[in-house]
Design a protein around this motif. Sequence first.
Motif, PDB file in Angstrom:
ATOM      1  N   GLY A 168       0.773  -1.420   0.183  1.00  0.00           N
ATOM      2  CA  GLY A 168      -0.048  -0.103  -0.058  1.00  0.00           C
ATOM      3  C   GLY A 168       0.755   1.330   0.081  1.00  0.00           C
ATOM      4  O   GLY A 168       0.328   2.433   0.571  1.00  0.00           O
ATOM      5  N   GLY A 169       2.154   1.232  -0.686  1.00  0.00           N
ATOM      6  CA  GLY A 169       2.700   2.399  -0.540  1.00  0.00           C
ATOM      7  C   GLY A 169       3.612   2.829   0.572  1.00  0.00           C
ATOM      8  O   GLY A 169       4.163   3.915   0.644  1.00  0.00           O
ATOM      9  N   GLN A 170       3.647   2.037   1.433  1.00  0.00           N
ATOM     10  CA  GLN A 170       4.678   2.260   2.695  1.00  0.00           C
ATOM     11  C   GLN A 170       6.072   1.618   2.634  1.00  0.00           C
ATOM     12  O   GLN A 170       6.304   0.511   3.079  1.00  0.00           O
ATOM     13  CB  GLN A 170       3.796   1.661   3.896  1.00  0.00           C
ATOM     14  N   ILE A 171       6.982   2.194   1.657  1.00  0.00           N
ATOM     15  CA  ILE A 171       8.154   1.492   1.470  1.00  0.00           C
ATOM     16  C   ILE A 171       9.204   2.537   1.955  1.00  0.00           C
ATOM     17  O   ILE A 171       9.183   3.667   1.788  1.00  0.00           O
ATOM     18  CB  ILE A 171       8.297   1.255   0.121  1.00  0.00           C
ATOM     19  N   PRO A 172       9.900   2.075   3.139  1.00  0.00           N
ATOM     20  CA  PRO A 172      10.858   2.901   3.779  1.00  0.00           C
ATOM     21  C   PRO A 172      12.271   2.848   2.791  1.00  0.00           C
ATOM     22  O   PRO A 172      12.928   2.169   2.752  1.00  0.00           O
ATOM     23  CB  PRO A 172      11.216   2.407   4.793  1.00  0.00           C
ATOM     24  N   PHE A 173      12.280   3.997   1.890  1.00  0.00           N
ATOM     25  CA  PHE A 173      13.265   4.170   0.808  1.00  0.00           C
ATOM     26  C   PHE A 173      14.525   3.705   1.526  1.00  0.00           C
ATOM     27  O   PHE A 173      15.610   3.370   0.600  1.00  0.00           O
ATOM     28  CB  PHE A 173      13.174   5.200   0.064  1.00  0.00           C
TER      29      PHE A 173
END
Length: 528
Positions: free
Chosen positions: A380-385
């Motif tokens: 859902g778009g929660q990627i810790p870059f």
Amino acid sequence: METRLDAGAAGAESGWRLRLLVFVSGAVLMGLEMAGSRVLATHFGSSIYVWGSIIGVFLASLAAGYYAGGVLADRRPRFTLLNALLLAAGCWLLVIPFYAYWLCRAVRAADIGERLGPLVSTTLLFGGPSVLMGMASPFAVRLAARAVESVGNVAGRLYALSTFGSIVGTLVTAFWLIPALGVSTLLQTLGACLIVLPLIVLPGRRARVVMAAVLLPAGAGLFVLAAGRPVALRRPQQRVVYEADSPYHYVLVLDDERRRARFLQFNNYQESGISLDPPYETRVEYTNSFELARVFRPGLKRVLVVGGGGGVGARKLLEDDPGLVVDLVEIDPLVAELGFKYFHLERGPRLKVHVGDGRDFVRASAGGYDLVVLDAFTIGGQIPFHLTTAEFMAEVRRVLVPGGVLLANLNGSIEGRRSRVVRSVYKTLGSAFGAEPYVFPWLHEEEHTGARPFGPLRSRNVILVAVNGPARWTKEDVERAAAELVSGGVVRTPTFLRDAGQFMPEPLPTADVPVLTDDYAPVDTMQF
């Protein structure tokens, strides 16, 4: 010669009353921006598109409010009118929780794009009240200024006070109010602040009495009514066991009686699950793939798991091998505690749970790990870059023993537009470890039963394995090693041979994706 301004009904209002009004409106505006980010995150994640939408819409609303407030103040410079504007903004905030999540779900269902979705939702939800609050500062300047020669000094002071209020509103909302109140209650509390404000600052007793008579019953009724739930339950047989806003997510613990399972959910997305019946086995089968690390390093002793969720991955590793010692790093203190309270994670000498950022932990670690599991990539778009970059992968390689393994669980497809995250991390791992990682796509239920062929364009869990050593493995090597581990009783996971058989010997194409670095890692703009 001093040029006097017509102050209208300003009078004493240019003193503490006006300053309090400017300060509170600035604080509420930034509190609304922080609360708004949590409303949108539930449905659109917290990507750069979401934050760009929030900042852009709020700045545009302020610009419109500054212009409209200046025009209106010149025409009708009345302190009562300024209070009425903020009163209208407060009433608007009171009702936002009753339609916010419905509106976001409708916009998301319209599928207008990952950029337009949050932009439209932010505009419809928060544009109006932000314009009204933006009118406060120029209106206040017009009321406070007594002469043209003093306008600059008055404007500077009032805008500084408004900005100071915004700073206070940002910090108080982010650090204390969201975890303490939850988003819906917070929105209504911000609205109540603006509604109560005229009752404090208006000097006329009649005006305060009229406003109180009209607004207090309405406000009380709104607080009694229940605002909509941020996310809709997927099935009627689901029951909410626990829900709260943490510093990072809207968190739900759900029991599904039909499936006899308990699930941990972040926003709209399911993260972990266990059976409701002893021995409380995992219902998130991708964690079975963690055993793939044993193909490349059978004798695991020390394991680091970055990303806790409900702790089901760490718990499975510990249950499958009584000789393992596991360090589990989870950034969200609430989620870390829920693993013990609801998902049967047990404290003991073989498990150490560390609350903090995974990269900070790796950077400070002395190393000596046989396996590092990177399971912090949520749906859902929660990627810790910062956990995807070459610099971080090099730090992970440092804490691995020679021949140690990094196993990363990602979400994405193998081909197509949803594969960019997988292929970018694949390319980055190859750069950091000096060799391309091994790829194991996870099969959906209907795929491994043969009811449906493997779909390379379909999003799924994809396991990437990088080895801190020179050896290269073929598909035959992997399948032979997996069979020996099963026949020797080292691995008893029922899906292990199937998981190992998914090994993809052909390298993934990477010409069109970047090596992710601390300077350039656009993973939150990549679909998966």
